[in-house]
Design an enzyme around this catalytic site. Structure first.
Site, PDB file in Angstrom:
ATOM      1  N   HIS A 194       2.866 -13.875  -6.687  1.00  0.00           N
ATOM      2  CA  HIS A 194       2.454 -12.858  -5.718  1.00  0.00           C
ATOM      3  C   HIS A 194       3.390 -12.819  -4.518  1.00  0.00           C
ATOM      4  O   HIS A 194       3.623 -11.778  -3.936  1.00  0.00           O
ATOM      5  CB  HIS A 194       1.018 -13.117  -5.281  1.00  0.00           C
ATOM      6  CG  HIS A 194       0.034 -12.715  -6.332  1.00  0.00           C
ATOM      7  ND1 HIS A 194      -0.697 -13.621  -7.043  1.00  0.00           N
ATOM      8  CD2 HIS A 194      -0.283 -11.503  -6.832  1.00  0.00           C
ATOM      9  CE1 HIS A 194      -1.441 -12.985  -7.916  1.00  0.00           C
ATOM     10  NE2 HIS A 194      -1.206 -11.693  -7.815  1.00  0.00           N
ATOM     11  N   CYS A 507       2.830  -1.163 -14.310  1.00  0.00           N
ATOM     12  CA  CYS A 507       2.974  -1.349 -12.859  1.00  0.00           C
ATOM     13  C   CYS A 507       3.346  -2.789 -12.511  1.00  0.00           C
ATOM     14  O   CYS A 507       3.446  -3.125 -11.329  1.00  0.00           O
ATOM     15  CB  CYS A 507       1.721  -0.910 -12.115  1.00  0.00           C
ATOM     16  SG  CYS A 507       0.266  -1.878 -12.519  1.00  0.00           S
TER      17      CYS A 507
HETATM   18  C1  PEP Z   1       0.276  -7.317 -12.476  1.00  0.00           C
HETATM   19  O1  PEP Z   1      -0.467  -8.263 -12.753  1.00  0.00           O
HETATM   20  O2  PEP Z   1       1.290  -7.021 -13.122  1.00  0.00           O
HETATM   21  C2  PEP Z   1      -0.008  -6.458 -11.307  1.00  0.00           C
HETATM   22  C3  PEP Z   1       0.630  -5.329 -11.120  1.00  0.00           C
HETATM   23  O3  PEP Z   1      -0.923  -6.872 -10.411  1.00  0.00           O
HETATM   24  P1  PEP Z   1      -0.757  -8.126  -9.425  1.00  0.00           P
HETATM   25  O4  PEP Z   1       0.703  -8.486  -9.403  1.00  0.00           O
HETATM   26  O5  PEP Z   1      -1.270  -7.655  -8.114  1.00  0.00           O
HETATM   27  O6  PEP Z   1      -1.620  -9.160 -10.062  1.00  0.00           O
END
Ligand code: PEP
Ligand code: MG
Length: 578
Positions: A194, A507
Protein backbone atom coordinates in the site's frame (compact mmCIF):
# COMPACT_ATOMS: atom_id res chain seq x y z
CA UNK A 1 39.09 2.61 -0.22
CA UNK A 2 35.95 4.77 -0.30
CA UNK A 3 32.73 2.79 -0.55
CA UNK A 4 30.80 3.18 -3.78
CA UNK A 5 28.29 5.96 -3.46
CA UNK A 6 25.96 4.53 -6.09
CA UNK A 7 23.52 2.01 -4.68
CA UNK A 8 21.33 -0.18 -6.87
CA UNK A 9 17.92 -1.21 -5.58
CA UNK A 10 14.46 -2.00 -6.89
CA UNK A 11 12.29 0.53 -8.67
CA UNK A 12 8.93 1.17 -6.99
CA UNK A 13 7.90 4.45 -8.57
CA UNK A 14 9.61 6.29 -11.45
CA UNK A 15 10.86 9.85 -11.60
CA UNK A 16 14.02 11.73 -10.64
CA UNK A 17 14.67 13.59 -7.39
CA UNK A 18 17.59 15.25 -5.68
CA UNK A 19 17.70 16.86 -2.25
CA UNK A 20 18.54 16.56 1.44
CA UNK A 21 17.61 13.27 3.02
CA UNK A 22 15.51 12.97 6.12
CA UNK A 23 15.60 9.66 7.94
CA UNK A 24 12.23 8.61 9.32
CA UNK A 25 12.43 6.21 12.21
CA UNK A 26 9.31 4.15 12.64
CA UNK A 27 7.63 4.47 15.99
CA UNK A 28 7.71 1.21 17.93
CA UNK A 29 4.37 -0.51 18.60
CA UNK A 30 4.76 -0.62 22.37
CA UNK A 31 5.38 2.39 24.59
CA UNK A 32 8.94 2.09 25.92
CA UNK A 33 9.47 2.69 29.65
CA UNK A 34 12.69 3.69 31.33
CA UNK A 35 13.61 5.42 34.56
CA UNK A 36 15.00 8.92 34.53
CA UNK A 37 17.86 10.01 36.79
CA UNK A 38 17.12 12.96 39.03
CA UNK A 39 19.50 15.23 37.12
CA UNK A 40 17.70 14.39 33.88
CA UNK A 41 14.17 15.11 35.09
CA UNK A 42 14.31 18.71 33.88
CA UNK A 43 15.41 17.57 30.42
CA UNK A 44 12.63 15.00 30.29
CA UNK A 45 10.04 17.64 31.16
CA UNK A 46 11.50 19.85 28.47
CA UNK A 47 11.15 16.95 26.02
CA UNK A 48 7.50 16.59 27.02
CA UNK A 49 6.84 20.30 26.43
CA UNK A 50 8.44 20.12 23.03
CA UNK A 51 6.30 17.10 22.14
CA UNK A 52 3.16 18.97 23.24
CA UNK A 53 4.19 21.84 20.95
CA UNK A 54 4.87 19.44 18.05
CA UNK A 55 1.50 17.73 18.56
CA UNK A 56 -0.25 21.06 18.68
CA UNK A 57 1.41 22.09 15.38
CA UNK A 58 0.37 18.80 13.82
CA UNK A 59 -3.23 19.33 14.94
CA UNK A 60 -3.16 22.81 13.44
CA UNK A 61 -1.87 21.37 10.16
CA UNK A 62 -4.76 18.89 10.09
CA UNK A 63 -7.23 21.61 11.02
CA UNK A 64 -6.15 23.62 7.95
CA UNK A 65 -6.23 20.50 5.76
CA UNK A 66 -9.78 19.54 6.74
CA UNK A 67 -10.94 23.15 6.49
CA UNK A 68 -9.56 23.27 2.95
CA UNK A 69 -10.85 19.87 1.89
CA UNK A 70 -14.13 19.80 3.71
CA UNK A 71 -15.37 22.70 5.84
CA UNK A 72 -14.45 24.95 8.75
CA UNK A 73 -17.08 23.14 10.80
CA UNK A 74 -15.49 19.73 10.29
CA UNK A 75 -12.12 21.22 11.13
CA UNK A 76 -13.31 22.49 14.50
CA UNK A 77 -12.57 19.19 16.23
CA UNK A 78 -8.85 19.89 15.81
CA UNK A 79 -9.26 23.32 17.38
CA UNK A 80 -10.91 21.60 20.36
CA UNK A 81 -8.03 19.11 20.55
CA UNK A 82 -5.53 21.96 20.58
CA UNK A 83 -7.43 23.63 23.41
CA UNK A 84 -7.26 20.40 25.40
CA UNK A 85 -3.49 20.35 24.97
CA UNK A 86 -3.28 23.98 26.05
CA UNK A 87 -4.88 23.09 29.42
CA UNK A 88 -2.07 23.49 31.94
CA UNK A 89 -3.72 21.09 34.41
CA UNK A 90 -3.21 17.94 32.37
CA UNK A 91 0.35 18.89 31.43
CA UNK A 92 1.14 19.43 35.09
CA UNK A 93 -0.29 16.01 35.91
CA UNK A 94 2.10 14.42 33.41
CA UNK A 95 5.04 16.45 34.69
CA UNK A 96 4.22 15.36 38.27
CA UNK A 97 4.33 11.72 37.13
CA UNK A 98 7.75 12.25 35.52
CA UNK A 99 9.03 13.95 38.66
CA UNK A 100 7.35 11.68 41.20
CA UNK A 101 7.91 8.33 39.53
CA UNK A 102 11.10 9.29 37.65
CA UNK A 103 9.81 7.77 34.45
CA UNK A 104 10.18 8.89 30.85
CA UNK A 105 7.63 11.22 29.27
CA UNK A 106 6.14 8.46 27.07
CA UNK A 107 5.21 6.41 30.12
CA UNK A 108 3.74 9.41 31.93
CA UNK A 109 1.61 10.38 28.91
CA UNK A 110 0.54 6.79 28.45
CA UNK A 111 -0.63 6.70 32.05
CA UNK A 112 -2.62 9.91 31.58
CA UNK A 113 -4.36 8.47 28.51
CA UNK A 114 -5.23 5.36 30.55
CA UNK A 115 -6.69 7.50 33.35
CA UNK A 116 -8.74 9.62 30.96
CA UNK A 117 -10.16 6.55 29.27
CA UNK A 118 -10.82 4.81 32.58
CA UNK A 119 -12.66 7.74 34.14
CA UNK A 120 -15.13 8.19 31.35
CA UNK A 121 -15.49 4.62 30.11
CA UNK A 122 -17.98 3.71 32.85
CA UNK A 123 -20.27 6.63 32.13
CA UNK A 124 -23.50 6.18 30.21
CA UNK A 125 -24.30 7.82 26.89
CA UNK A 126 -22.65 8.12 23.50
CA UNK A 127 -21.89 11.80 23.74
CA UNK A 128 -20.05 11.34 27.04
CA UNK A 129 -18.07 8.47 25.57
CA UNK A 130 -17.13 10.42 22.50
CA UNK A 131 -16.11 13.29 24.80
CA UNK A 132 -13.80 10.82 26.53
CA UNK A 133 -12.21 9.96 23.17
CA UNK A 134 -11.79 13.68 22.48
CA UNK A 135 -9.96 14.18 25.74
CA UNK A 136 -7.53 11.32 25.19
CA UNK A 137 -6.93 11.77 21.44
CA UNK A 138 -4.74 14.88 21.55
CA UNK A 139 -2.57 13.15 24.15
CA UNK A 140 -2.12 10.22 21.76
CA UNK A 141 -0.73 12.79 19.36
CA UNK A 142 1.75 13.90 22.05
CA UNK A 143 2.74 10.28 22.59
CA UNK A 144 3.31 9.91 18.86
CA UNK A 145 5.44 13.05 18.86
CA UNK A 146 7.53 11.68 21.73
CA UNK A 147 8.02 8.35 20.01
CA UNK A 148 9.00 10.15 16.85
CA UNK A 149 11.38 12.50 18.58
CA UNK A 150 14.32 11.08 16.65
CA UNK A 151 12.60 12.03 13.45
CA UNK A 152 11.27 15.41 14.55
CA UNK A 153 11.38 17.96 11.78
CA UNK A 154 12.33 21.51 12.41
CA UNK A 155 8.78 22.77 12.86
CA UNK A 156 7.55 25.20 10.29
CA UNK A 157 10.31 24.15 7.92
CA UNK A 158 9.33 24.31 4.29
CA UNK A 159 12.39 22.42 3.15
CA UNK A 160 11.77 19.73 0.56
CA UNK A 161 13.21 16.36 1.49
CA UNK A 162 13.88 12.84 0.31
CA UNK A 163 12.58 10.53 3.03
CA UNK A 164 14.59 7.46 3.98
CA UNK A 165 13.40 4.63 6.19
CA UNK A 166 14.23 1.08 7.17
CA UNK A 167 10.87 -0.21 5.91
CA UNK A 168 8.56 1.40 3.35
CA UNK A 169 5.22 1.98 5.10
CA UNK A 170 2.26 4.30 4.46
CA UNK A 171 3.37 6.31 7.54
CA UNK A 172 6.74 6.96 5.92
CA UNK A 173 5.25 8.10 2.61
CA UNK A 174 2.91 10.51 4.42
CA UNK A 175 5.41 11.75 7.02
CA UNK A 176 5.59 15.19 5.39
CA UNK A 177 3.09 17.10 3.26
CA UNK A 178 3.08 16.17 -0.36
CA UNK A 179 4.46 19.51 -1.49
CA UNK A 180 7.65 18.89 0.50
CA UNK A 181 8.18 15.30 -0.55
CA UNK A 182 10.82 14.85 -3.27
CA UNK A 183 11.23 11.08 -3.10
CA UNK A 184 11.32 8.04 -0.83
CA UNK A 185 14.01 5.41 -0.34
CA UNK A 186 13.82 2.41 1.98
CA UNK A 187 16.01 -0.52 2.87
CA UNK A 188 13.13 -2.94 2.32
CA UNK A 189 9.59 -2.73 0.98
CA UNK A 190 7.10 -4.38 -1.35
CA UNK A 191 6.73 -3.05 -4.89
CA UNK A 192 2.94 -3.47 -4.68
CA UNK A 193 2.46 -2.70 -0.99
CA UNK A 194 0.00 0.00 0.00
CA UNK A 195 2.92 2.32 0.67
CA UNK A 196 4.18 1.74 -2.88
CA UNK A 197 0.68 2.41 -4.22
CA UNK A 198 0.76 5.75 -2.39
CA UNK A 199 4.19 6.70 -3.75
CA UNK A 200 3.00 6.06 -7.29
CA UNK A 201 -0.27 7.88 -6.62
CA UNK A 202 1.71 10.93 -5.46
CA UNK A 203 3.92 10.66 -8.55
CA UNK A 204 7.12 10.70 -6.50
CA UNK A 205 10.20 8.54 -7.21
CA UNK A 206 10.69 5.64 -4.84
CA UNK A 207 13.37 2.94 -4.57
CA UNK A 208 13.55 -0.01 -2.14
CA UNK A 209 15.86 -3.01 -1.74
CA UNK A 210 18.77 -0.97 -0.34
CA UNK A 211 20.18 -3.04 2.55
CA UNK A 212 22.33 -1.10 5.01
CA UNK A 213 21.24 2.24 3.54
CA UNK A 214 20.48 3.95 6.86
CA UNK A 215 23.94 3.29 8.26
CA UNK A 216 25.35 5.32 5.36
CA UNK A 217 23.05 8.34 5.68
CA UNK A 218 23.21 11.44 7.80
CA UNK A 219 20.29 13.82 8.24
CA UNK A 220 20.50 16.47 5.55
CA UNK A 221 22.98 14.61 3.31
CA UNK A 222 22.18 15.29 -0.36
CA UNK A 223 21.14 12.23 -2.33
CA UNK A 224 19.69 11.68 -5.78
CA UNK A 225 17.03 9.11 -6.59
CA UNK A 226 16.33 7.57 -9.98
CA UNK A 227 13.01 5.86 -9.35
CA UNK A 228 12.71 4.31 -12.81
CA UNK A 229 16.11 2.63 -12.72
CA UNK A 230 16.10 1.97 -8.98
CA UNK A 231 19.37 3.83 -8.36
CA UNK A 232 20.34 6.04 -5.40
CA UNK A 233 23.44 8.23 -5.40
CA UNK A 234 24.87 9.47 -2.08
CA UNK A 235 26.45 12.95 -2.08
CA UNK A 236 26.59 13.29 -5.88
CA UNK A 237 29.54 15.39 -7.03
CA UNK A 238 29.24 18.48 -9.23
CA UNK A 239 29.45 16.52 -12.51
CA UNK A 240 26.84 14.06 -11.35
CA UNK A 241 24.51 16.87 -10.32
CA UNK A 242 24.85 18.47 -13.76
CA UNK A 243 24.16 15.13 -15.45
CA UNK A 244 21.21 14.56 -13.13
CA UNK A 245 19.64 17.88 -14.10
CA UNK A 246 20.17 17.16 -17.80
CA UNK A 247 18.42 13.81 -17.45
CA UNK A 248 15.60 15.40 -15.53
CA UNK A 249 15.12 18.03 -18.25
CA UNK A 250 14.94 15.27 -20.87
CA UNK A 251 12.41 13.34 -18.78
CA UNK A 252 10.29 16.45 -18.28
CA UNK A 253 10.39 17.24 -22.00
CA UNK A 254 9.28 13.69 -22.83
CA UNK A 255 6.45 13.82 -20.29
CA UNK A 256 5.33 17.22 -21.62
CA UNK A 257 5.14 15.89 -25.16
CA UNK A 258 3.26 12.75 -24.03
CA UNK A 259 0.90 14.92 -22.07
CA UNK A 260 0.06 17.02 -25.15
CA UNK A 261 -1.06 13.90 -26.99
CA UNK A 262 -2.95 12.61 -23.96
CA UNK A 263 -5.86 14.89 -24.86
CA UNK A 264 -6.59 12.52 -27.76
CA UNK A 265 -9.05 9.65 -27.25
CA UNK A 266 -7.89 6.37 -25.69
CA UNK A 267 -8.02 4.13 -28.71
CA UNK A 268 -5.81 1.61 -30.46
CA UNK A 269 -3.81 2.49 -33.60
CA UNK A 270 -6.63 0.90 -35.61
CA UNK A 271 -9.31 2.97 -33.91
CA UNK A 272 -10.78 0.58 -31.31
CA UNK A 273 -11.94 2.54 -28.27
CA UNK A 274 -10.61 1.45 -24.88
CA UNK A 275 -10.73 3.16 -21.48
CA UNK A 276 -7.82 4.70 -19.58
CA UNK A 277 -9.00 5.91 -16.19
CA UNK A 278 -7.26 7.06 -13.01
CA UNK A 279 -7.01 5.83 -9.44
CA UNK A 280 -7.27 8.58 -6.86
CA UNK A 281 -7.18 8.84 -3.08
CA UNK A 282 -8.10 12.43 -2.41
CA UNK A 283 -9.41 15.57 -4.00
CA UNK A 284 -5.78 16.82 -4.07
CA UNK A 285 -5.02 14.26 -6.77
CA UNK A 286 -6.86 16.48 -9.22
CA UNK A 287 -3.90 18.86 -8.97
CA UNK A 288 -1.57 16.35 -10.61
CA UNK A 289 -3.54 15.33 -13.67
CA UNK A 290 -5.73 16.80 -16.33
CA UNK A 291 -9.30 15.56 -15.97
CA UNK A 292 -9.80 15.94 -19.71
CA UNK A 293 -7.11 13.35 -20.44
CA UNK A 294 -8.77 10.53 -18.53
CA UNK A 295 -11.95 8.58 -19.18
CA UNK A 296 -12.97 8.92 -15.55
CA UNK A 297 -11.96 7.73 -12.12
CA UNK A 298 -11.75 3.95 -12.13
CA UNK A 299 -11.01 3.74 -8.42
CA UNK A 300 -11.54 6.22 -5.61
CA UNK A 301 -10.00 4.63 -2.53
CA UNK A 302 -12.32 6.18 0.05
CA UNK A 303 -10.43 4.75 3.04
CA UNK A 304 -7.78 7.44 2.60
CA UNK A 305 -10.44 10.10 3.13
CA UNK A 306 -11.29 8.34 6.39
CA UNK A 307 -7.64 7.96 7.38
CA UNK A 308 -6.98 11.70 7.27
CA UNK A 309 -9.57 12.39 9.96
CA UNK A 310 -9.66 12.11 13.75
CA UNK A 311 -12.96 10.20 13.75
CA UNK A 312 -15.42 8.62 11.32
CA UNK A 313 -16.59 11.24 8.84
CA UNK A 314 -20.30 11.98 9.24
CA UNK A 315 -22.78 11.41 6.42
CA UNK A 316 -22.79 15.11 5.57
CA UNK A 317 -19.01 15.30 5.63
CA UNK A 318 -18.76 12.34 3.27
CA UNK A 319 -21.51 13.77 1.09
CA UNK A 320 -19.51 16.97 0.63
CA UNK A 321 -16.28 15.10 -0.13
CA UNK A 322 -17.93 12.82 -2.67
CA UNK A 323 -19.77 15.71 -4.28
CA UNK A 324 -16.51 17.58 -4.71
CA UNK A 325 -14.78 14.71 -6.48
CA UNK A 326 -17.84 13.89 -8.60
CA UNK A 327 -18.17 17.49 -9.69
CA UNK A 328 -14.46 17.76 -10.49
CA UNK A 329 -14.80 14.69 -12.71
CA UNK A 330 -18.18 15.45 -14.31
CA UNK A 331 -19.45 14.47 -16.82
CA UNK A 332 -17.06 11.53 -16.69
CA UNK A 333 -17.78 8.58 -14.39
CA UNK A 334 -16.38 8.21 -10.92
CA UNK A 335 -16.05 4.77 -9.36
CA UNK A 336 -16.31 5.04 -5.60
CA UNK A 337 -15.00 2.05 -3.73
CA UNK A 338 -16.64 1.48 -0.35
CA UNK A 339 -14.39 1.51 2.69
CA UNK A 340 -11.51 -0.93 2.27
CA UNK A 341 -9.83 -0.91 5.66
CA UNK A 342 -7.95 -3.78 7.23
CA UNK A 343 -4.49 -5.17 6.63
CA UNK A 344 -2.14 -2.20 6.92
CA UNK A 345 -4.89 0.34 6.20
CA UNK A 346 -5.98 1.16 9.73
CA UNK A 347 -8.04 3.99 11.19
CA UNK A 348 -6.47 5.48 14.33
CA UNK A 349 -9.91 5.91 15.92
CA UNK A 350 -11.25 2.44 15.12
CA UNK A 351 -9.74 -0.17 17.38
CA UNK A 352 -9.65 -3.58 15.71
CA UNK A 353 -8.49 -6.82 17.27
CA UNK A 354 -4.91 -7.91 16.75
CA UNK A 355 -4.82 -10.37 13.84
CA UNK A 356 -2.06 -12.87 13.28
CA UNK A 357 -2.79 -12.91 9.58
CA UNK A 358 -4.44 -9.60 8.66
CA UNK A 359 -4.27 -10.10 4.88
CA UNK A 360 -6.63 -13.03 5.34
CA UNK A 361 -8.62 -11.33 8.02
CA UNK A 362 -11.03 -8.57 8.69
CA UNK A 363 -10.80 -6.50 5.52
CA UNK A 364 -12.91 -4.59 3.00
CA UNK A 365 -16.50 -5.69 2.57
CA UNK A 366 -16.17 -8.06 5.54
CA UNK A 367 -15.84 -5.05 7.84
CA UNK A 368 -18.68 -3.20 6.10
CA UNK A 369 -21.02 -6.16 6.44
CA UNK A 370 -20.22 -6.63 10.07
CA UNK A 371 -20.50 -2.92 10.91
CA UNK A 372 -23.44 -2.25 8.63
CA UNK A 373 -24.06 1.23 9.96
CA UNK A 374 -20.71 2.25 8.51
CA UNK A 375 -21.76 0.96 5.12
CA UNK A 376 -25.22 2.54 5.34
CA UNK A 377 -23.80 5.97 6.14
CA UNK A 378 -21.32 5.68 3.29
CA UNK A 379 -23.96 4.53 0.82
CA UNK A 380 -26.35 7.29 1.86
CA UNK A 381 -23.65 9.91 1.39
CA UNK A 382 -22.59 8.43 -1.95
CA UNK A 383 -26.12 8.15 -3.34
CA UNK A 384 -26.98 11.68 -2.30
CA UNK A 385 -23.79 12.99 -3.92
CA UNK A 386 -24.35 10.82 -6.97
CA UNK A 387 -27.58 12.49 -7.98
CA UNK A 388 -27.05 14.10 -11.38
CA UNK A 389 -23.52 12.63 -11.56
CA UNK A 390 -21.99 9.52 -13.11
CA UNK A 391 -21.44 7.53 -9.94
CA UNK A 392 -20.51 3.85 -9.83
CA UNK A 393 -20.06 1.86 -6.65
CA UNK A 394 -17.33 -0.71 -6.23
CA UNK A 395 -17.14 -3.33 -3.46
CA UNK A 396 -13.70 -4.42 -2.19
CA UNK A 397 -12.54 -7.88 -1.11
CA UNK A 398 -15.70 -9.68 -2.19
CA UNK A 399 -15.37 -13.44 -1.79
CA UNK A 400 -18.72 -14.72 -3.03
CA UNK A 401 -22.30 -14.15 -4.09
CA UNK A 402 -23.68 -14.02 -0.55
CA UNK A 403 -21.78 -10.83 0.17
CA UNK A 404 -23.03 -9.21 -3.04
CA UNK A 405 -26.61 -10.13 -2.20
CA UNK A 406 -26.22 -8.78 1.32
CA UNK A 407 -24.93 -5.46 -0.03
CA UNK A 408 -27.76 -5.27 -2.57
CA UNK A 409 -30.27 -5.66 0.23
CA UNK A 410 -28.68 -2.93 2.32
CA UNK A 411 -28.32 -0.75 -0.77
CA UNK A 412 -32.03 -1.14 -1.60
CA UNK A 413 -32.99 -0.18 1.97
CA UNK A 414 -30.72 2.87 1.89
CA UNK A 415 -32.15 4.02 -1.44
CA UNK A 416 -35.76 3.61 -0.31
CA UNK A 417 -34.97 5.40 2.94
CA UNK A 418 -33.49 8.37 1.09
CA UNK A 419 -36.45 8.57 -1.27
CA UNK A 420 -38.87 8.45 1.70
CA UNK A 421 -36.97 11.33 3.25
CA UNK A 422 -37.39 13.36 0.07
CA UNK A 423 -33.82 13.08 -1.28
CA UNK A 424 -33.33 12.84 -5.00
CA UNK A 425 -31.36 9.78 -6.07
CA UNK A 426 -30.53 8.24 -9.43
CA UNK A 427 -32.78 5.41 -10.58
CA UNK A 428 -29.81 3.16 -11.41
CA UNK A 429 -26.38 3.31 -9.86
CA UNK A 430 -24.11 0.59 -11.24
CA UNK A 431 -22.63 -1.67 -8.56
CA UNK A 432 -19.50 -3.65 -9.39
CA UNK A 433 -17.00 -5.75 -7.49
CA UNK A 434 -13.25 -5.87 -7.16
CA UNK A 435 -11.98 -9.21 -8.43
CA UNK A 436 -9.16 -9.80 -5.98
CA UNK A 437 -10.09 -12.90 -3.99
CA UNK A 438 -9.42 -16.20 -5.80
CA UNK A 439 -12.80 -17.70 -4.82
CA UNK A 440 -14.44 -15.15 -7.10
CA UNK A 441 -12.28 -16.27 -9.99
CA UNK A 442 -13.56 -19.80 -9.92
CA UNK A 443 -17.19 -18.75 -9.59
CA UNK A 444 -17.04 -15.75 -11.90
CA UNK A 445 -19.51 -17.09 -14.47
CA UNK A 446 -22.08 -17.45 -11.65
CA UNK A 447 -21.28 -14.11 -10.08
CA UNK A 448 -21.01 -11.92 -13.20
CA UNK A 449 -24.79 -11.83 -13.89
CA UNK A 450 -25.31 -10.26 -10.43
CA UNK A 451 -22.98 -7.31 -10.88
CA UNK A 452 -22.79 -4.38 -13.30
CA UNK A 453 -19.04 -4.39 -13.84
CA UNK A 454 -15.80 -6.04 -12.74
CA UNK A 455 -12.57 -4.38 -11.70
CA UNK A 456 -9.54 -6.55 -11.06
CA UNK A 457 -7.46 -5.60 -8.04
CA UNK A 458 -4.23 -7.28 -9.04
CA UNK A 459 -2.33 -5.92 -6.03
CA UNK A 460 -4.35 -8.25 -3.85
CA UNK A 461 -5.17 -10.92 -6.42
CA UNK A 462 -1.47 -11.58 -7.02
CA UNK A 463 -0.77 -11.92 -3.30
CA UNK A 464 -3.60 -14.40 -2.89
CA UNK A 465 -2.82 -16.47 -5.99
CA UNK A 466 0.87 -16.69 -5.16
CA UNK A 467 0.46 -16.80 -1.36
CA UNK A 468 2.91 -13.90 -1.08
CA UNK A 469 2.00 -11.08 1.31
CA UNK A 470 2.16 -7.82 -0.69
CA UNK A 471 3.22 -5.87 2.41
CA UNK A 472 5.87 -8.26 3.65
CA UNK A 473 9.28 -7.03 2.50
CA UNK A 474 10.88 -10.39 3.25
CA UNK A 475 8.98 -12.08 0.45
CA UNK A 476 8.89 -9.06 -1.87
CA UNK A 477 11.04 -10.83 -4.44
CA UNK A 478 8.46 -13.60 -4.77
CA UNK A 479 5.67 -11.16 -5.53
CA UNK A 480 5.47 -11.39 -9.31
CA UNK A 481 2.47 -10.03 -11.24
CA UNK A 482 3.81 -11.58 -14.44
CA UNK A 483 3.74 -15.10 -13.02
CA UNK A 484 2.18 -17.41 -15.63
CA UNK A 485 -0.54 -18.42 -13.13
CA UNK A 486 -1.53 -14.76 -12.76
CA UNK A 487 -1.44 -14.20 -16.52
CA UNK A 488 -3.78 -17.16 -17.05
CA UNK A 489 -6.10 -16.01 -14.26
CA UNK A 490 -6.35 -12.54 -15.81
CA UNK A 491 -7.06 -13.87 -19.30
CA UNK A 492 -9.76 -16.05 -17.83
CA UNK A 493 -11.42 -13.15 -16.02
CA UNK A 494 -11.52 -11.10 -19.25
CA UNK A 495 -12.96 -14.05 -21.16
CA UNK A 496 -15.75 -14.72 -18.64
CA UNK A 497 -16.57 -11.01 -18.33
CA UNK A 498 -16.75 -10.62 -22.12
CA UNK A 499 -18.99 -13.69 -22.42
CA UNK A 500 -21.29 -12.25 -19.74
CA UNK A 501 -21.14 -8.84 -21.47
CA UNK A 502 -19.95 -7.11 -18.32
CA UNK A 503 -17.41 -4.27 -18.57
CA UNK A 504 -14.12 -5.36 -17.08
CA UNK A 505 -11.15 -3.31 -16.00
CA UNK A 506 -7.84 -3.70 -14.15
CA UNK A 507 -7.22 -1.14 -11.41
CA UNK A 508 -4.27 -2.88 -9.72
CA UNK A 509 -0.89 -1.22 -10.09
CA UNK A 510 0.53 -3.72 -12.57
CA UNK A 511 -1.44 -1.83 -15.25
CA UNK A 512 0.86 1.19 -14.66
CA UNK A 513 3.38 -0.44 -16.96
CA UNK A 514 2.58 0.37 -20.64
CA UNK A 515 3.60 -3.06 -22.00
CA UNK A 516 1.51 -4.81 -19.34
CA UNK A 517 -1.43 -2.53 -20.08
CA UNK A 518 -1.25 -3.58 -23.74
CA UNK A 519 -1.19 -7.22 -22.66
CA UNK A 520 -4.36 -6.63 -20.61
CA UNK A 521 -6.12 -4.95 -23.53
CA UNK A 522 -5.03 -7.86 -25.72
CA UNK A 523 -6.63 -10.29 -23.24
CA UNK A 524 -9.95 -8.49 -23.67
CA UNK A 525 -10.08 -5.98 -20.81
CA UNK A 526 -12.08 -2.88 -21.76
CA UNK A 527 -10.14 -0.48 -19.61
CA UNK A 528 -7.33 0.04 -17.15
CA UNK A 529 -7.26 2.44 -14.24
CA UNK A 530 -3.85 3.74 -13.20
CA UNK A 531 -2.18 6.28 -10.93
CA UNK A 532 -2.41 9.67 -12.71
CA UNK A 533 1.36 9.88 -13.31
CA UNK A 534 1.15 6.95 -15.76
CA UNK A 535 -1.87 8.08 -17.75
CA UNK A 536 -0.05 9.86 -20.63
CA UNK A 537 2.37 6.98 -21.16
CA UNK A 538 -0.37 4.33 -21.21
CA UNK A 539 -2.47 6.32 -23.66
CA UNK A 540 0.51 6.86 -25.91
CA UNK A 541 1.30 3.12 -25.93
CA UNK A 542 -2.32 2.29 -26.68
CA UNK A 543 -2.61 4.77 -29.53
CA UNK A 544 0.56 3.43 -31.17
CA UNK A 545 -0.42 -0.25 -31.16
CA UNK A 546 -2.97 -2.21 -33.17
CA UNK A 547 -5.46 -4.40 -31.33
CA UNK A 548 -4.30 -7.45 -33.32
CA UNK A 549 -0.76 -6.93 -31.98
CA UNK A 550 -2.05 -6.71 -28.42
CA UNK A 551 -4.01 -9.91 -28.94
CA UNK A 552 -0.90 -11.63 -30.27
CA UNK A 553 0.97 -10.42 -27.22
CA UNK A 554 -1.66 -12.10 -25.02
CA UNK A 555 -1.42 -15.34 -27.01
CA UNK A 556 2.38 -15.35 -26.71
CA UNK A 557 2.34 -14.51 -22.99
CA UNK A 558 -0.21 -17.22 -22.29
CA UNK A 559 2.02 -19.77 -24.01
CA UNK A 560 4.79 -19.18 -21.44
CA UNK A 561 5.46 -21.34 -18.41
CA UNK A 562 7.85 -19.07 -16.54
CA UNK A 563 8.00 -15.49 -15.31
CA UNK A 564 11.10 -14.99 -17.44
CA UNK A 565 9.20 -16.21 -20.50
CA UNK A 566 6.36 -13.73 -19.94
CA UNK A 567 8.86 -10.92 -19.37
CA UNK A 568 10.67 -11.82 -22.60
CA UNK A 569 7.41 -11.58 -24.54
CA UNK A 570 6.68 -8.17 -23.02
CA UNK A 571 10.18 -6.89 -23.70
CA UNK A 572 9.58 -7.27 -27.44
CA UNK A 573 6.68 -4.82 -27.34
CA UNK A 574 8.51 -2.62 -24.85
CA UNK A 575 11.27 -2.06 -27.39
CA UNK A 576 8.79 -0.98 -30.03
CA UNK A 577 7.34 1.57 -27.58
CA UNK A 578 10.68 3.10 -26.55
C1 PEP B 1 -5.79 -3.95 -5.66
O1 PEP B 1 -5.85 -4.76 -4.72
O2 PEP B 1 -5.23 -4.19 -6.74
C2 PEP B 1 -6.39 -2.61 -5.53
C3 PEP B 1 -6.53 -1.82 -6.57
O3 PEP B 1 -6.77 -2.19 -4.31
P1 PEP B 1 -5.78 -1.84 -3.10
O4 PEP B 1 -4.41 -1.68 -3.68
O5 PEP B 1 -6.33 -0.58 -2.51
O6 PEP B 1 -5.93 -3.02 -2.21
MG1 MG C 1 -7.17 -4.55 -3.05
Amino acid sequence: MARARTIHGTSVSPGLAIGPVHVVRAAPDAVPTWSVAEVDVGGEIERLRRAVAVASEELLRRQHLVARESSERDAQIFAVHRMILADAGATKEVEDTIRGERVNAETAVHQLIGRLEQTLRGLEGNSVRSYSADLADPWREVLQALLNVAQAFPQGSQEKVVLAAAVLTPQVVTAVERGRLLGVVAEVGGRFSHAAVLARAFGIPCVVGLPGLLTRLEQGMVISVDGGRGVVELRPDADQVVEFHQRRSRLEARRASLSEQADLPAQTADGVRKGVLVNIESVHDFDIFDVLQSDGVGLLRTEFLYMERPQFPSEDEQFRMYRRVLERMAPKPLTLRTLDIGGDKRLSYFQTPHEVNPALGWRGIRVSLQWQDLLRVQLRAALRAGFGNELRLLLPMVGGLEEIEAVHEIFGGVRDGLIDQGFEVERDTPVGIMVEVPSVLFALDRIAPHVDFLSVGTNDLVQYILAVDRDNPWVAKLYEPLHPAVVRALANIAQVANAARKPCSVCGDMADDPATALLLFGMGFDSVSVAPYFLPEIKSALRRTKLADMRQLAVDALAQSSVEGVKRVLSSIRESLA
